[in-house]
Design a protein around this motif. Structure first.
Motif, PDB file in Angstrom:
ATOM      1  N   SER A   1       1.044  -1.093   0.191  1.00 26.32           N
ATOM      2  CA  SER A   1      -0.105  -0.077  -0.023  1.00 26.32           C
ATOM      3  C   SER A   1       0.880   1.224  -0.091  1.00 26.32           C
ATOM      4  N   TYR A   2       0.306   2.372  -0.384  1.00 24.19           N
ATOM      5  CA  TYR A   2       1.213   3.517  -0.531  1.00 24.19           C
ATOM      6  C   TYR A   2       0.498   4.641   0.369  1.00 24.19           C
ATOM      7  N   LEU A   3       1.207   5.034   1.329  1.00 23.44           N
ATOM      8  CA  LEU A   3       0.739   5.886   2.405  1.00 23.44           C
ATOM      9  C   LEU A   3       1.612   7.394   2.012  1.00 23.44           C
ATOM     10  N   THR A   4       0.838   8.400   1.764  1.00 24.89           N
ATOM     11  CA  THR A   4       1.364   9.750   1.487  1.00 24.89           C
ATOM     12  C   THR A   4       1.057  10.488   2.718  1.00 24.89           C
ATOM     13  N   LEU A   5       1.951  11.031   3.463  1.00 22.50           N
ATOM     14  CA  LEU A   5       1.698  12.109   4.306  1.00 22.50           C
ATOM     15  C   LEU A   5       2.270  13.511   4.256  1.00 22.50           C
ATOM     16  N   MET A   6       1.648  14.412   4.218  1.00 20.00           N
ATOM     17  CA  MET A   6       1.981  16.030   4.006  1.00 20.00           C
ATOM     18  C   MET A   6       1.550  16.623   5.099  1.00 20.00           C
ATOM     19  N   VAL A   7       3.051  16.903   5.770  1.00 22.56           N
ATOM     20  CA  VAL A   7       2.951  17.708   7.045  1.00 22.56           C
ATOM     21  C   VAL A   7       2.984  19.187   6.991  1.00 22.56           C
ATOM     22  N   SER A   8       2.078  19.918   7.844  1.00 18.55           N
ATOM     23  CA  SER A   8       2.262  21.312   7.756  1.00 18.55           C
ATOM     24  C   SER A   8       1.844  21.624   9.306  1.00 18.55           C
ATOM     25  N   ASP A   9       2.836  22.263  10.060  1.00 18.42           N
ATOM     26  CA  ASP A   9       2.352  22.853  11.415  1.00 18.42           C
ATOM     27  C   ASP A   9       1.897  21.334  12.377  1.00 18.42           C
ATOM     28  N   LYS A  10       0.797  21.916  12.459  1.00 20.11           N
ATOM     29  CA  LYS A  10      -0.043  20.804  13.648  1.00 20.11           C
ATOM     30  C   LYS A  10      -0.912  19.749  12.623  1.00 20.11           C
ATOM     31  N   THR A  11      -0.837  19.666  11.432  1.00 23.83           N
ATOM     32  CA  THR A  11      -1.795  19.086  10.506  1.00 23.83           C
ATOM     33  C   THR A  11      -0.889  18.128   9.659  1.00 23.83           C
ATOM     34  N   VAL A  12      -1.784  16.759   9.398  1.00 26.07           N
ATOM     35  CA  VAL A  12      -1.170  15.880   8.531  1.00 26.07           C
ATOM     36  C   VAL A  12      -2.246  15.651   7.514  1.00 26.07           C
ATOM     37  N   ASP A  13      -2.188  16.016   6.398  1.00 24.62           N
ATOM     38  CA  ASP A  13      -2.877  15.552   5.263  1.00 24.62           C
ATOM     39  C   ASP A  13      -2.442  14.196   4.754  1.00 24.62           C
ATOM     40  N   GLY A  14      -3.414  13.216   4.483  1.00 23.27           N
ATOM     41  CA  GLY A  14      -2.954  11.962   4.193  1.00 23.27           C
ATOM     42  C   GLY A  14      -3.786  11.243   2.997  1.00 23.27           C
ATOM     43  N   ARG A  15      -3.127  10.635   2.128  1.00 22.46           N
ATOM     44  CA  ARG A  15      -3.462   9.882   1.205  1.00 22.46           C
ATOM     45  C   ARG A  15      -2.919   8.394   1.405  1.00 22.46           C
ATOM     46  N   TRP A  16      -4.051   7.550   1.201  1.00 21.80           N
ATOM     47  CA  TRP A  16      -3.509   6.052   1.372  1.00 21.80           C
ATOM     48  C   TRP A  16      -4.142   5.316   0.319  1.00 21.80           C
ATOM     49  N   ASP A  17      -3.362   4.842  -0.561  1.00 17.16           N
ATOM     50  CA  ASP A  17      -3.494   3.990  -1.625  1.00 17.16           C
ATOM     51  C   ASP A  17      -3.653   2.363  -1.327  1.00 17.16           C
ATOM     52  N   ILE A  18      -4.674   1.784  -1.195  1.00 22.29           N
ATOM     53  CA  ILE A  18      -4.739   0.390  -0.788  1.00 22.29           C
ATOM     54  C   ILE A  18      -5.267  -0.310  -2.141  1.00 22.29           C
ATOM     55  N   ALA A  19      -4.786  -1.583  -2.180  1.00 26.77           N
ATOM     56  CA  ALA A  19      -5.115  -2.437  -3.455  1.00 26.77           C
ATOM     57  C   ALA A  19      -6.520  -2.844  -3.227  1.00 26.77           C
ATOM     58  N   LEU A  20      -7.638  -2.738  -4.143  1.00 25.39           N
ATOM     59  CA  LEU A  20      -8.755  -3.338  -3.976  1.00 25.39           C
ATOM     60  C   LEU A  20      -8.948  -4.908  -3.689  1.00 25.39           C
ATOM     61  N   ARG A  21      -8.057  -5.390  -4.213  1.00 22.19           N
ATOM     62  CA  ARG A  21      -7.925  -6.950  -4.196  1.00 22.19           C
ATOM     63  C   ARG A  21      -7.651  -7.272  -2.652  1.00 22.19           C
ATOM     64  N   ASP A  22      -6.937  -6.480  -1.912  1.00 14.85           N
ATOM     65  CA  ASP A  22      -6.460  -6.506  -0.611  1.00 14.85           C
ATOM     66  C   ASP A  22      -7.656  -6.499   0.419  1.00 14.85           C
ATOM     67  N   LEU A  23      -8.181  -5.276  -0.093  1.00 16.79           N
ATOM     68  CA  LEU A  23      -9.569  -4.761   0.961  1.00 16.79           C
ATOM     69  C   LEU A  23     -10.286  -5.886   0.858  1.00 16.79           C
ATOM     70  N   ASP A  24     -10.603  -6.406  -0.606  1.00 21.17           N
ATOM     71  CA  ASP A  24     -11.736  -7.500  -0.674  1.00 21.17           C
ATOM     72  C   ASP A  24     -11.237  -8.847  -0.001  1.00 21.17           C
ATOM     73  N   PHE A  25      -9.905  -9.135   0.105  1.00 17.88           N
ATOM     74  CA  PHE A  25      -9.454 -10.339   0.784  1.00 17.88           C
ATOM     75  C   PHE A  25      -9.931 -10.169   2.217  1.00 17.88           C
ATOM     76  N   ALA A  26      -9.580  -8.835   2.860  1.00 17.89           N
ATOM     77  CA  ALA A  26      -9.740  -8.482   4.300  1.00 17.89           C
ATOM     78  C   ALA A  26     -11.120  -8.450   4.824  1.00 17.89           C
ATOM     79  N   ILE A  27     -12.045  -7.698   3.971  1.00 21.74           N
ATOM     80  CA  ILE A  27     -13.474  -7.446   4.709  1.00 21.74           C
ATOM     81  C   ILE A  27     -14.472  -7.952   3.590  1.00 21.74           C
ATOM     82  N   GLY A  28     -14.084  -8.290   2.525  1.00 18.19           N
ATOM     83  CA  GLY A  28     -15.218  -8.894   1.590  1.00 18.19           C
ATOM     84  C   GLY A  28     -15.838  -7.806   0.957  1.00 18.19           C
ATOM     85  N   LEU A  29     -15.555  -7.293  -0.148  1.00 26.73           N
ATOM     86  CA  LEU A  29     -16.393  -6.140  -0.987  1.00 26.73           C
ATOM     87  C   LEU A  29     -17.343  -6.819  -1.983  1.00 26.73           C
TER      88      LEU A  29
END
Length: 379
Positions: A28-56
Motif C-alpha cells: 500500500s502507498y501512504l503519503t503524509l504531507m505535514v504542515s504545522d500541527k496538521t497531517v494531510d494523508g492519502r492512502w492507496d490500498i489495493a482493492l484486491r487486498d481490501l476485498d480479501f480482508a473485509i469482503g467487498l
C-alpha cells in the motif's frame, strides 16, 4: 561440519518454499504531507487486498463495482484507519476520514482514502504505527512517502517494523539516498519471484554437465566466474528497463509484466531439468532481466515521487537491489559449493528444488494471467 551445512541448506530451502507468496507482493502507498500541527494523508490500498480482508464483492461474481465499494466506504475507513496511528510528542493525533476515490496503479485498481490528522502541537517528530493487513498477509508492506517543507523521505513498514519515528527536518541528499537504498534492498528480499529466478540460474553453477548427468564442479573459480556472468547480465538488463520505466519512456501493463516474470522463473528452472542453454545462462539472465526491470520499476512509479527526487531514487533504489542480490549470492554460492558433491544437493536441492520452483512459478503464472488467488497466506 558437512552435516551442519546440509541441515542449513535444507532449512533455507524449506523456509523459502514456505514463505513464497504467489501474487505480486502486496503493497500500500501512504503519503503524509505535514504542515504545522496538521497531517494531510492519502492512502492507496489495493482493492484486491481490501476485498480479501473485509469482503467487498457482495454478489460473489469476482468483479468489484463502484456500487459495492461505495456501500462499504464506512467499513473501509474504519478497517484502514483503525490500523494506523499517528502520534506527536507522545500524544495521538486525531484522524478523520475523508473522500474515497478509485485510482489505477501499475498492478491494478486501488482505493484512495483521504484523511486529515490533527495534532496538539507543532509536529517535529511524527510517530507512525502501521498494522494494515499484517494479521492476514505477512508479506504485506506499507510504503510511506513523507513530505514536509518541500522535502521528501520514504520508509517501509512490515510486520517486523510496524512502528517508526520520523524526524521532520530538511533531509539531506545523503539521507534521501539512504532511504531509497534500503527500499531497494527490501524489495529484492521481498520479491520471491525475483529470488527464485536468480536461484534457478545459480543452482547449476556448482555443477558441470557430463554426457549423462551433472557432476560436481572441480573449481570454485569456474563456479564463481559463471555466477559473475549471470549476475552481471541480470543487473545490466534490469537496470536498463528500470531506468526506462521509471522515467516513463516505456510503460507496459503490470499484469503482463508480472505474468512474464513468472514465465521466466518457469523457463529458468526447466532449463536445469532439461538443459537447453547450458553455458549460456548469462544470456537467459539478460533476456529475462529486461522483464524483471519493469517489475522493479513499479515500486518507484507507484510511490509517486516528485521529479526532483527521481534521479536520486533511481540510483539509490537500483543500488539497493544490487546489494540485496549480492547478499543472496554471497550466502548461496559458498554454501552450495561446500555440499555440491552430496546426493542431497544434486537430488534434493538441485533436481527437486528446480521441480518445486517450476510448480510454484506455474501457480504464479495462472494467478497473474487470470487474476486469481489460488492459495492464501496467513500469519
Amino acid at each position: 561440519m558437512k552435516r551442519f551445512l546440509i541441515t542449513l541448506m535444507l532449512a533455507a530451502t524449506v523456509l523459502l518454499c514456505a514463505t513464497a507468496h504467489a501474487h505480486k507482493p502486496s503493497d500500500s502507498y501512504l503519503t503524509l504531507m505535514v504542515s504545522d500541527k496538521t497531517v494531510d494523508g492519502r492512502w492507496d490500498i489495493a482493492l484486491r487486498d481490501l476485498d480479501f480482508a473485509i469482503g467487498l464483492d457482495q454478489d460473489g461474481n469476482g468483479e468489484l463495482t463502484w456500487g459495492e465499494i461505495r456501500a462499504r466506504q464506512r467499513d473501509i475507513a474504519a478497517y484502514a484507519l483503525g490500523r494506523l496511528t499517528l502520534s506527536n510528542a507522545g500524544t495521538k493525533c486525531l484522524i478523520a476520514g475523508g473522500p474515497q476515490l478509485i485510482d489505477t496503479h501499475s498492478d491494478g485498481a486501488y482505493l484512495v482514502l483521504r484523511f486529515t490528522a490533527s495534532c496538539s502541537a507543532q509536529i517535529e517528530k511524527l510517530d507512525v504505527d502501521y498494522r494494515l493487513l499484517f494479521d492476514i498477509d505477512p508479506q504485506h508492506r506499507g510504503l510511506l512517502n513523507l513530505q514536509s517543507g518541500g522535502q521528501t523521505s520514504t520508509a517501509i513498514f512490515s510486520p517486523d517494523t510496524p512502528h517508526q519515528t520520523l524526524v521532520l527536518r530538511e533531509a539531506s541528499k545523503l539521507a534521501q539516498f539512504h532511504d531509497y537504498l534500503v527500499t531497494g534492498i527490501w524489495h529484492i528480499w521481498n520479491g520471491f519471484d525475483h529470488i527464485l529466478f536468480l536461484l534457478s540460474l545459480l543452482l547449476p553453477a556448482v555443477l558441470k554437465l557430463g554426457d549423462k548427468e551433472r557432476r560436481p564442479s572441480d573449481s570454485f573459480k569456474a563456479s564463481f566466474v559463471e555466477v559473475l556472468k549471470i549476475v552481471t547480465a541480470f543487473t545490466l538488463a534490469h537496470s536498463i528497463t528500470l531506468t526506462l520505466a521509471t522515467l516513463q519512456v516505456i510503460s507496459l501493463p503490470s499484469r503482463w509484466v508480472e505474468s512474464a516474470i513468472a514465465a521466466s522463473v518457469i523457463l529458468a528452472a526447466l532449463n536445469n531439468l532439461f538443459p537447453l542453454f547450458q553455458g549460456k545462462r548469462w544470456m537467459v539472465a539478460f533476456a529475462f532481466g529486461l522483464i524483471h526491470g519493469f517489475g522493479f520499476a513499479s515500486v518507484l512509479t507507484d510511490l509517486g515521487l516528485p521529479q526532483s527526487s527521481l534521479l536520486l531514487a533511481l540510483v539509490g533504489f537500483n543500488l539497493g537491489v544490487e546489494i540485496g542480490q549480492l547478499v543472496i549470492v554471497s550466502v548461496f554460492l559458498p554454501l552450495a559449493y561446500a555440499i555440491r558433491r552430496t546426493m542431497f544437493y544434486r537430488s534434493a536441492v538441485f533436481s527437486f528444488g528446480s521441480s518445486l520452483i517450476v510448480l510454484i512459478a506455474t501457480i504464479w503464472l495462472v494467478e497473474r494471467l487470470f487474476d486469481l488467488r489460488i492459495f492464501t497466506v496467513s500469519a
